[in-house]
Write a protein that holds these residues in place. Sequence first.
Motif, PDB file in Angstrom:
ATOM      1  N   ASP A 278       0.834  -1.040   0.071  1.00  0.00           N
ATOM      2  CA  ASP A 278      -0.050  -0.074   0.242  1.00  0.00           C
ATOM      3  C   ASP A 278       0.822   1.251  -0.010  1.00  0.00           C
ATOM      4  O   ASP A 278       1.786   1.227   0.659  1.00  0.00           O
ATOM      5  CB  ASP A 278      -0.980   0.084   1.110  1.00  0.00           C
TER       6      ASP A 278
ATOM      7  N   ALA B  36      -8.810   2.370   1.330  1.00  0.00           N
ATOM      8  CA  ALA B  36      -7.476   1.851   1.091  1.00  0.00           C
ATOM      9  C   ALA B  36      -6.604   2.628   0.272  1.00  0.00           C
ATOM     10  O   ALA B  36      -7.329   3.669  -0.682  1.00  0.00           O
ATOM     11  CB  ALA B  36      -7.669   0.270   0.677  1.00  0.00           C
TER      12      ALA B  36
ATOM     13  N   SER C 260      -4.628  -6.676  -4.315  1.00  0.00           N
ATOM     14  CA  SER C 260      -4.820  -7.084  -2.938  1.00  0.00           C
ATOM     15  C   SER C 260      -4.787  -8.561  -2.804  1.00  0.00           C
ATOM     16  O   SER C 260      -5.261  -9.127  -3.668  1.00  0.00           O
ATOM     17  CB  SER C 260      -6.286  -6.356  -2.549  1.00  0.00           C
TER      18      SER C 260
END
Length: 294
Positions: free
Chosen positions: A163, A213, A219
């Motif tokens: 991320d 997110a 993911s």
Amino acid sequence: MAGFADALTRAVEASGLSLERVQHHLEARGVQVSLSTLSYWRRGRSRPERPESLHAVAVLEEVLRLAPGTLTGQLGDKRPRGRWVERVAALEGIWQEAALDLGRAIARVDRLTAAPAKYLAVRDLAIIGPDRREVEMRSSAVIEAFDDGVDRILVSKTADETDRSAGEIVASKSCRIGRVRRDEVNKLIVAEVILDRVLRAGDTALVDLRMIADPGADSSSADRTFVRALREHVLEVEFHPDAVPVRCNSFYRVAPDAPAVDTGELWIGTTASAHIVVHEAMAGHVYGIRWEWE
């Protein structure tokens, strides 16, 4: 502290007295202890340490017809003190070593309530977009106040390795976001969630949040860690019809840095979703769902 709480609970139950009657008997002996404090002691939420509190426990042994030392002998050494210790213990879902610096930062915020409530049940829904990346996690929780006057809690979010950042925490309903603190290095965010009413001890409230997110790659999992034990946790992952994985498994870890243990393959239904239900989730354990795209 659990030994003292258990011993006090057994003694109160054996006496047949309510906490209100216990408080009345203490007052008759010149000892002032609030009902919320007695409830705290019974729950193990806090324990008597100050001289006046220790005196109250000695009188409490008399009220409950216990031998001297029955309760005071269960107290043991004093617990670590300090606002920073309380703040770090309150951060949900944060790796302990990563929480350190963030905990120090939060400790400098005046009157930021540390851990005034516990979670009774949590339902999380992770949304995966058509590009295989997590869009957000919608979280709906039932909390119970430990004491009177609870009007806010802390909620934290941590990012995956790929991320770009920890993202955002947004209030959905029944609450609003107050102060926010970030740790960009460790990709952590902690938000002060202000409730829509002030709770008394034992009151419950609903907290609905969206964890936005900020993925930098596909993911591959969704999970949650709780500092305290939780009665029930439901985790659902909803995949976009154009991005459905080939397989999906549930897993858990006994600690955030421990190896993952697979607990079985999950069926992805016609709604392109999979879920797990965890009864009596253990403190510090990680529970989650992971998947494979190819």
